[in-house]
Design a protein around this motif. Structure first.
Motif, PDB file in Angstrom:
ATOM      1  N   THR A   1       0.800  -1.218   0.000  1.00 21.38           N
ATOM      2  CA  THR A   1       0.000   0.000   0.000  1.00 21.38           C
ATOM      3  C   THR A   1       0.838   1.277   0.000  1.00 21.38           C
ATOM      4  O   THR A   1       0.275   2.375  -0.063  1.00 21.38           O
ATOM      5  N   SER A   2       2.142   1.164   0.067  1.00 19.12           N
ATOM      6  CA  SER A   2       3.010   2.349   0.033  1.00 19.12           C
ATOM      7  C   SER A   2       3.239   2.780  -1.417  1.00 19.12           C
ATOM      8  O   SER A   2       3.626   1.958  -2.264  1.00 19.12           O
TER       9      SER A   2
ATOM     10  N   ALA B   1      -7.406   4.069  -9.000  1.00 10.70           N
ATOM     11  CA  ALA B   1      -8.320   4.935  -9.748  1.00 10.70           C
ATOM     12  C   ALA B   1      -9.737   4.391  -9.611  1.00 10.70           C
ATOM     13  O   ALA B   1     -10.008   3.234  -9.963  1.00 10.70           O
ATOM     14  N   THR B   2     -10.627   5.217  -9.064  1.00 14.97           N
ATOM     15  CA  THR B   2     -12.030   4.844  -8.897  1.00 14.97           C
ATOM     16  C   THR B   2     -12.914   5.871  -9.585  1.00 14.97           C
ATOM     17  O   THR B   2     -12.428   6.871 -10.126  1.00 14.97           O
TER      18      THR B   2
ATOM     19  N   PHE C   1      -6.948   7.674  -5.443  1.00 19.00           N
ATOM     20  CA  PHE C   1      -6.603   7.695  -4.034  1.00 19.00           C
ATOM     21  C   PHE C   1      -5.413   6.779  -3.787  1.00 19.00           C
ATOM     22  O   PHE C   1      -5.276   5.726  -4.430  1.00 19.00           O
ATOM     23  N   GLU C   2      -4.577   7.187  -2.833  1.00 19.23           N
ATOM     24  CA  GLU C   2      -3.513   6.287  -2.392  1.00 19.23           C
ATOM     25  C   GLU C   2      -4.144   5.142  -1.602  1.00 19.23           C
ATOM     26  O   GLU C   2      -5.130   5.320  -0.888  1.00 19.23           O
ATOM     27  N   LEU C   3      -3.565   3.962  -1.723  1.00 17.63           N
ATOM     28  CA  LEU C   3      -4.143   2.800  -1.050  1.00 17.63           C
ATOM     29  C   LEU C   3      -4.198   2.990   0.459  1.00 17.63           C
ATOM     30  O   LEU C   3      -5.101   2.491   1.125  1.00 17.63           O
ATOM     31  N   LYS C   4      -3.242   3.710   1.019  1.00 17.77           N
ATOM     32  CA  LYS C   4      -3.237   3.921   2.464  1.00 17.77           C
ATOM     33  C   LYS C   4      -4.394   4.817   2.916  1.00 17.77           C
ATOM     34  O   LYS C   4      -4.710   4.852   4.108  1.00 17.77           O
TER      35      LYS C   4
END
Length: 509
Positions: free
Chosen positions: A410-411, A416-417, A422-425
């Motif tokens: 997650t780093s 993309a949604t 958004f960053e996974l974190k």
């Protein structure tokens, strides 16, 4: 008991950080841009590696990695049937998820993985901070002399001015829409619809952004930019407002019409025009003009035809390399000395491990992302106020991996949604217990509820912190008064006494 020297044999288990394991850990936490740079360096260093689109026979047997170059134990945990590019969230928990690293065998997590994760984190900490991770590539002079962009300047102010995660998300989205001149190039209604947030929240965050330096930034028009600068100088009187509302007349030099609309004489109008000319119509130009590299998502999430979500890897960000077995066979026949043979063997083993590591990295990112999407389905469907409490352990237990692996995945990875990138974190949020023993509530959702309650209070009925606690507990949220006070202060909301005074002053004015 007498002291004497003696020989003893003991059998024990220990975790050995082999170079291949260290390479797999390094690749797992690299961003897509750092990964491309790393693979490019390997292509230059290793003559047996080639890009997938350059190979003479990419589907032939010579393009496959040679399993003979790996010992049996190492080959077992890297065996796969090819990296999948798409996965349905509905079936994610029904699959037997293979561990990424050999240190994640059942029972090994409690015996030494934490120490190994700390060791790997220390050795590769520079990779996560950006760059290729090599010490010789670090250039302090380039950092000190680099131009500071307007985007970075506004983001730093956003972190200091806004503490609420929902408002920060909206602020970051609006900052991304600010052009080099400092103007906001986004339709607020579209932003509210895409983020699933009320229009009032968007307007409130925009009002905060318009107080940032340089004054006049985040304006939507020239007149609004100049009005922000004049308001900062306490010079936005009704006459000046009328002039800004008809600034197109100033461009046409229609002074007579301006005098009539503003209700001033020639001398006052001249002074007003001089004040406007002294303002900066493009406040963002004071910063560096370096083009900001857009964020390229590693994972793409789309709505499926059956109501679920399709999670797909962005294959454009994945470097594709192959091992040229034909070239290895030709060079190996002409190798004479032991040094040449050892060099070729090392290149072959390194090339095979790189191909395997890239394949396993892609699989791991897909597994983790699919589970995040399954856990945060309400966010994708309804908006930012519906984030569920989530931590690394929940994802790790669901897919059968260690928390350190999930943390590395997650780093520096982005998803993309339909509501943005958004960053996974970002999807990992703290939780607040339910008063009725049901599902826990996300801290961000609770903050959003507190904000809504305060925004909707009547001037004659100001809500105290105790009243807010009671209302939240009636809604099934078990929260302490000091937590409500902490959240309220973090959102820069005054106390009930201060709010009562402010609203009384507004009512009498």
């Amino acid at each position: 008991m007498a002291l004497s020297a003696r020989l003893e044999m003991r059998q024990s288990q220990s975790l050995v950080m082999t170079p291949q394991l260290m390479q797999a850990i390094k690749l797992l936490q690299l961003s897509n841009m750092d990964l491309v740079a790393y693979v490019e360096a390997e292509l230059e260093r290793n003559p047996l590696l080639e890009r997938a689109d350059e190979g003479p026979a990419r589907d032939g047997p010579e393009a496959e990695p040679a399993p003979a170059a790996l010992d049996g134990e190492q080959a077992d945990w890297f065996e796969n049937d090819g990296a999948p590019s798409t996965e349905r969230v509905e079936a994610i928990l029904d699959t037997d998820v293979a561990n990424v690293f050999p240190d994640e065998a059942p029972g090994a997590a409690e015996r030494g993985l934490l120490d190994a994760g700390a060791l790997a984190g220390d050795q590769w900490s520079s990779v996560g901070a950006g760059g290729s991770g090599a010490g010789e590539d670090f250039n302090l002079e380039s950092i000190l002399t680099g131009e500071r962009s307007l985007h970075d300047h506004l983001t730093e102010q956003l972190v200091l001015a806004v503490s609420d995660p929902v408002e920060r998300l909206v602020g970051s989205d609006l900052i991304d829409a600010v052009d080099e001149a400092g103007y906001l190039r986004a339709d607020l209604d579209q932003v509210a619809e895409r983020l699933g947030a009320p229009r009032g929240l968007i307007d409130r965050v925009l009002a905060i952004l318009q107080t940032f330096e340089p004054i006049g930034v985040c304006a939507r028009s020239l007149s609004e930019c100049l009005a922000l600068q004049l308001a900062d100088r306490n010079r936005l009187d009704p006459a000046m407002r009328a002039l800004l509302d008809n600034i197109e007349l100033l461009a046409r030099r229609d002074m007579a019409q301006l005098r009539r609309l503003c209700g001033v004489d020639d001398e006052d109008l001249a002074d007003m025009v001089r004040e406007i000319v002294a303002l900066n119509p493009k406040p963002g130009n004071a910063f560096g003009t370096t083009v900001i590299q857009p964020v390229v998502p590693d994972v793409i999430v789309q709505a499926g035809p059956d109501g679920g979500w399709l999670v797909e890897l962005n294959t454009d960000t994945l470097p594709k390399v192959l091992v040229n077995q034909t070239y290895y066979a030709e060079v190996a026949r002409t190798a004479k000395g032991d040094t040449d043979k050892l060099y070729l063997s090392d290149c072959l083993q390194t090339a095979n491990w790189l191909v395997k590591s890239l394949d396993q990295r892609a699989k791991t990112i897909l597994k983790v992302s699919a589970e995040i999407v399954r856990q945060q389905d309400a966010f994708l469907a309804k908006g930012v106020a519906h984030l569920r409490p989530l931590n690394l352990r929940m994802i790790a237990e669901a897919i059968g991996m260690h928390e350190s692996t999930v943390s590395r995945v997650t780093s520096n990875k982005y998803m993309a949604t339909g509501r943005g990138i958004f960053e996974l974190k970002y999807f990992f949020t703290s939780s607040i217990a339910s008063a009725e023993g049901g599902d826990a509530h996300s801290a961000e959702a609770v903050r959003h509820r507190i904000r809504q309650m305060i925004d909707g209070e009547h001037p004659d009925d100001i809500l105290s912190d105790d009243t807010i606690v009671k209302n939240l507990r009636d809604a099934g949220i078990d929260i302490a008064r000091r937590t409500v006070a902490k959240y309220r202060e973090a959102m820069r909301i005054p106390s009930s006494v201060q709010r009562r005074r402010q609203k009384q002053m507004l009512a009498t004015s």
